[in-house]
Motif scaffolding. Structure first.
Motif, PDB file in Angstrom:
ATOM      1  N   LYS A   1       0.819  -1.209   0.000  1.00 23.57           N
ATOM      2  CA  LYS A   1       0.000   0.000   0.000  1.00 23.57           C
ATOM      3  C   LYS A   1       0.854   1.261   0.000  1.00 23.57           C
ATOM      4  O   LYS A   1       0.549   2.233  -0.696  1.00 23.57           O
ATOM      5  CB  LYS A   1      -0.906  -0.015   1.236  1.00 23.57           C
ATOM      6  N   ILE A   2       1.926   1.261   0.768  1.00 24.11           N
ATOM      7  CA  ILE A   2       2.718   2.476   0.974  1.00 24.11           C
ATOM      8  C   ILE A   2       3.994   2.404   0.152  1.00 24.11           C
ATOM      9  O   ILE A   2       4.760   1.451   0.267  1.00 24.11           O
ATOM     10  CB  ILE A   2       3.055   2.657   2.461  1.00 24.11           C
ATOM     11  N   SER A   3       4.226   3.420  -0.656  1.00 24.53           N
ATOM     12  CA  SER A   3       5.415   3.447  -1.495  1.00 24.53           C
ATOM     13  C   SER A   3       6.394   4.514  -1.025  1.00 24.53           C
ATOM     14  O   SER A   3       7.528   4.216  -0.668  1.00 24.53           O
ATOM     15  CB  SER A   3       5.028   3.698  -2.957  1.00 24.53           C
ATOM     16  N   LEU A   4       5.918   5.737  -0.990  1.00 25.22           N
ATOM     17  CA  LEU A   4       6.778   6.863  -0.603  1.00 25.22           C
ATOM     18  C   LEU A   4       6.343   7.430   0.742  1.00 25.22           C
ATOM     19  O   LEU A   4       5.153   7.553   1.014  1.00 25.22           O
ATOM     20  CB  LEU A   4       6.727   7.966  -1.661  1.00 25.22           C
ATOM     21  N   ARG A   5       7.307   7.779   1.578  1.00 28.29           N
ATOM     22  CA  ARG A   5       7.045   8.483   2.836  1.00 28.29           C
ATOM     23  C   ARG A   5       8.170   9.478   3.078  1.00 28.29           C
ATOM     24  O   ARG A   5       9.063   9.253   3.882  1.00 28.29           O
ATOM     25  CB  ARG A   5       6.952   7.484   4.000  1.00 28.29           C
ATOM     26  N   PRO A   6       8.147  10.611   2.351  1.00 30.85           N
ATOM     27  CA  PRO A   6       9.209  11.606   2.494  1.00 30.85           C
ATOM     28  C   PRO A   6       9.397  12.080   3.925  1.00 30.85           C
ATOM     29  O   PRO A   6      10.508  12.417   4.331  1.00 30.85           O
ATOM     30  CB  PRO A   6       8.729  12.752   1.586  1.00 30.85           C
ATOM     31  N   ASP A   7       8.309  12.115   4.699  1.00 26.03           N
ATOM     32  CA  ASP A   7       8.420  12.559   6.082  1.00 26.03           C
ATOM     33  C   ASP A   7       9.272  11.622   6.921  1.00 26.03           C
ATOM     34  O   ASP A   7       9.831  12.014   7.952  1.00 26.03           O
ATOM     35  CB  ASP A   7       7.040  12.717   6.712  1.00 26.03           C
ATOM     36  N   LEU A   8       9.411  10.366   6.458  1.00 22.09           N
ATOM     37  CA  LEU A   8      10.252   9.384   7.156  1.00 22.09           C
ATOM     38  C   LEU A   8      11.620   9.251   6.498  1.00 22.09           C
ATOM     39  O   LEU A   8      12.431   8.424   6.916  1.00 22.09           O
ATOM     40  CB  LEU A   8       9.571   8.011   7.173  1.00 22.09           C
ATOM     41  N   GLY A   9      11.846  10.053   5.439  1.00 25.20           N
ATOM     42  CA  GLY A   9      13.106   9.955   4.719  1.00 25.20           C
ATOM     43  C   GLY A   9      13.078   8.950   3.592  1.00 25.20           C
ATOM     44  O   GLY A   9      14.113   8.620   3.021  1.00 25.20           O
ATOM     45  N   ILE A  10      11.873   8.444   3.241  1.00 22.36           N
ATOM     46  CA  ILE A  10      11.740   7.464   2.162  1.00 22.36           C
ATOM     47  C   ILE A  10      11.228   8.185   0.923  1.00 22.36           C
ATOM     48  O   ILE A  10      10.029   8.462   0.787  1.00 22.36           O
ATOM     49  CB  ILE A  10      10.796   6.314   2.559  1.00 22.36           C
ATOM     50  N   ASN A  11      12.138   8.500   0.009  1.00 20.10           N
ATOM     51  CA  ASN A  11      11.821   9.305  -1.172  1.00 20.10           C
ATOM     52  C   ASN A  11      11.795   8.496  -2.459  1.00 20.10           C
ATOM     53  O   ASN A  11      11.468   9.033  -3.517  1.00 20.10           O
ATOM     54  CB  ASN A  11      12.834  10.446  -1.301  1.00 20.10           C
TER      55      ASN A  11
ATOM     56  N   ALA B   1      10.632   4.546  -4.170  1.00 24.25           N
ATOM     57  CA  ALA B   1       9.836   3.339  -3.938  1.00 24.25           C
ATOM     58  C   ALA B   1      10.738   2.142  -3.637  1.00 24.25           C
ATOM     59  O   ALA B   1      11.898   2.101  -4.039  1.00 24.25           O
ATOM     60  CB  ALA B   1       8.969   3.047  -5.156  1.00 24.25           C
ATOM     61  N   GLY B   2      10.172   1.179  -2.929  1.00 25.14           N
ATOM     62  CA  GLY B   2      10.911  -0.045  -2.667  1.00 25.14           C
ATOM     63  C   GLY B   2      11.673  -0.058  -1.368  1.00 25.14           C
ATOM     64  O   GLY B   2      12.572  -0.883  -1.176  1.00 25.14           O
ATOM     65  N   HIS B   3      11.301   0.842  -0.442  1.00 27.65           N
ATOM     66  CA  HIS B   3      12.006   0.887   0.830  1.00 27.65           C
ATOM     67  C   HIS B   3      11.092   0.745   2.039  1.00 27.65           C
ATOM     68  O   HIS B   3      11.551   0.371   3.113  1.00 27.65           O
ATOM     69  CB  HIS B   3      12.808   2.190   0.952  1.00 27.65           C
ATOM     70  N   TYR B   4       9.806   1.059   1.891  1.00 30.20           N
ATOM     71  CA  TYR B   4       8.901   0.984   3.031  1.00 30.20           C
ATOM     72  C   TYR B   4       8.406  -0.456   3.198  1.00 30.20           C
ATOM     73  O   TYR B   4       7.821  -1.035   2.296  1.00 30.20           O
ATOM     74  CB  TYR B   4       7.709   1.928   2.850  1.00 30.20           C
ATOM     75  N   PHE B   5       8.622  -1.022   4.359  1.00 29.81           N
ATOM     76  CA  PHE B   5       8.264  -2.417   4.606  1.00 29.81           C
ATOM     77  C   PHE B   5       7.122  -2.522   5.604  1.00 29.81           C
ATOM     78  O   PHE B   5       6.841  -1.592   6.368  1.00 29.81           O
ATOM     79  CB  PHE B   5       9.475  -3.215   5.100  1.00 29.81           C
ATOM     80  N   ASN B   6       6.463  -3.664   5.589  1.00 23.88           N
ATOM     81  CA  ASN B   6       5.397  -3.955   6.539  1.00 23.88           C
ATOM     82  C   ASN B   6       5.997  -4.715   7.720  1.00 23.88           C
ATOM     83  O   ASN B   6       6.601  -5.769   7.542  1.00 23.88           O
ATOM     84  CB  ASN B   6       4.296  -4.781   5.865  1.00 23.88           C
ATOM     85  N   ALA B   7       5.822  -4.187   8.910  1.00 18.76           N
ATOM     86  CA  ALA B   7       6.447  -4.760  10.102  1.00 18.76           C
ATOM     87  C   ALA B   7       5.595  -5.834  10.768  1.00 18.76           C
ATOM     88  O   ALA B   7       5.956  -6.332  11.826  1.00 18.76           O
ATOM     89  CB  ALA B   7       6.756  -3.644  11.112  1.00 18.76           C
ATOM     90  N   GLY B   8       4.503  -6.223  10.127  1.00 13.33           N
ATOM     91  CA  GLY B   8       3.637  -7.253  10.702  1.00 13.33           C
ATOM     92  C   GLY B   8       4.242  -8.636  10.689  1.00 13.33           C
ATOM     93  O   GLY B   8       3.820  -9.520  11.436  1.00 13.33           O
TER      94      GLY B   8
ATOM     95  N   ASN C   1      10.625   1.962   9.968  1.00 15.54           N
ATOM     96  CA  ASN C   1      10.979   2.280   8.583  1.00 15.54           C
ATOM     97  C   ASN C   1      11.940   3.453   8.511  1.00 15.54           C
ATOM     98  O   ASN C   1      12.864   3.462   7.696  1.00 15.54           O
ATOM     99  CB  ASN C   1       9.719   2.561   7.761  1.00 15.54           C
ATOM    100  N   ALA C   2      11.725   4.445   9.353  1.00 16.30           N
ATOM    101  CA  ALA C   2      12.637   5.588   9.365  1.00 16.30           C
ATOM    102  C   ALA C   2      14.036   5.172   9.792  1.00 16.30           C
ATOM    103  O   ALA C   2      15.032   5.683   9.286  1.00 16.30           O
ATOM    104  CB  ALA C   2      12.098   6.662  10.315  1.00 16.30           C
ATOM    105  N   LEU C   3      14.112   4.186  10.694  1.00 16.13           N
ATOM    106  CA  LEU C   3      15.398   3.768  11.244  1.00 16.13           C
ATOM    107  C   LEU C   3      16.098   2.698  10.413  1.00 16.13           C
ATOM    108  O   LEU C   3      17.330   2.661  10.343  1.00 16.13           O
ATOM    109  CB  LEU C   3      15.195   3.227  12.666  1.00 16.13           C
ATOM    110  N   LEU C   4      15.334   1.802   9.758  1.00 15.49           N
ATOM    111  CA  LEU C   4      15.921   0.598   9.166  1.00 15.49           C
ATOM    112  C   LEU C   4      15.872   0.547   7.643  1.00 15.49           C
ATOM    113  O   LEU C   4      16.229  -0.483   7.060  1.00 15.49           O
ATOM    114  CB  LEU C   4      15.207  -0.652   9.712  1.00 15.49           C
ATOM    115  N   GLN C   5      15.461   1.603   6.979  1.00 18.66           N
ATOM    116  CA  GLN C   5      15.231   1.514   5.535  1.00 18.66           C
ATOM    117  C   GLN C   5      16.444   1.034   4.756  1.00 18.66           C
ATOM    118  O   GLN C   5      16.301   0.392   3.712  1.00 18.66           O
ATOM    119  CB  GLN C   5      14.751   2.861   4.991  1.00 18.66           C
TER     120      GLN C   5
END
Length: 312
Positions: free
Chosen positions: A141-151, A153-160, A198-202
């Motif tokens: 669902k989530i691709s980009l999260r600039p607020d977390l430093g993810i600019n 695609a392919g870096h935001y993971f699901n921690a479930g 995600n902000a810490l481990l990307q």
């Protein structure tokens, strides 16, 4: 990192409200991992001694072990909790597991309790995490999260679902850093500790196939029931993300039937499928609308034909 060939340490966190999904999950683990020695590590907030004893008996009947851990609620009570009905404070418990389990446990497979396991966990458990604190699948669902430093695609993971290297998790102070991030940037938090991680481990995590964590947005919309049976053949974990939980009558997740299959095999086999079943007009209308659409897909393929036409 050497571990016994067939021993898999699994971490689960839940509270009293998730007792039934917890039983469904461990039932699915046992049914699909008979060749593995499963050792469960659980934080069961608010679950009384009598219920824990019932859980222990069921686990032992399935030739497995379970260990319970206590966590001071004060450690998570002050953390920001997103305005989302399917989140509870229990989501933060996963951060603490590496510091709670015995030191000799070097790898720990954390799994959310809104999941079912439909395959052998050994392949995921054998993923090499010697050089990183964890392995996880990308979030569909989530691709980009600039607020977390993810600019990109392919870096935001699901921690479930995360395979955790407990030694590196501790030595790199992931728990402490995540708690600090949650404290410092509450305005950035949409998905609880998953955002902090995600902000810490990307750039410090192994990405695995989403076969190990199939979420709501990974599921094709217009397959028939028979095609869904084929779709899950190579999958390992189905994760019922979003508000579409399979125990709710308005759930639109087409794979909810798999949850119900394992519910019937669990100690709660006589539990009704939907815990919120009410004969009020809006819910009944939505229920019938969803089921009619699915019936038409399964029997006529009408919606799939429309989607193909629209794509052309």
């Amino acid at each position: 990192m050497v571990v016994p060939e067939n021993k898999i340490h699994v971490a689960l966190a839940f509270d009293q409200n998730f007792i039934i999904p917890f039983y469904v999950l461990i039932t699915s683990i046992f049914k699909n991992n008979k060749e593995n020695k499963i050792v469960l590590h659980a934080i069961a907030a608010g679950v009384d001694t009598r219920e824990r004893e019932k859980i222990t008996r069921f686990v032992q009947q399935n030739q497995s072990q379970i260990f319970f851990y206590e966590l001071d609620k004060a450690k998570v009570e002050t953390l920001v909790l997103p305005d989302n009905v399917h989140f509870s404070a229990a989501t933060y418990y996963r951060l603490f597991f590496p510091s709670l389990v015995p030191q000799e446990i070097k790898k720990l497979l954390y799994i959310d309790t809104d999941t079912v396991v439909v395959g052998n966990l050994a392949e995921l458990y054998r993923v090499n995490v010697d050089a990183v604190p964890a392995a996880a699948a990308l979030d569909a669902k989530i691709s980009l999260r600039p607020d977390l430093g993810i600019n990109t695609a392919g870096h935001y993971f699901n921690a479930g679902v995360m395979l955790i290297n407990t030694e590196l998790w501790k030595s790199q102070h992931i728990l402490e850093k995540a708690l600090q991030y949650l404290h410092d940037f509450p305005e950035r938090i949409e998905w609880a500790d998953q955002d902090a991680l995600n902000a810490l481990l990307q750039n410090n995590i192994v990405k695995v196939s989403n076969r190990f964590n199939i979420t709501f947005y990974d599921i094709p919309k217009y397959l028939t029931r028979q095609e869904f049976d084929a779709f899950i053949q190579d999958k390992v974990i189905i994760h019922y993300t979003t508000q579409n939980k399979p125990w709710l009558m308005t759930c639109t997740n087409r794979l909810r039937y798999i949850y119900h299959d394992y519910l019937r095999l669990s100690p709660y086999a006589t539990q009704q499928k939907y815990v919120d079943f009410k004969l009020n007009k809006p819910d009944v209308f939505k229920y019938l609308k969803v089921r009619l659409k699915e019936f038409l897909i399964d029997t006529t393929g009408i919606f799939r034909a429309r989607s193909i036409t629209a794509a052309v």
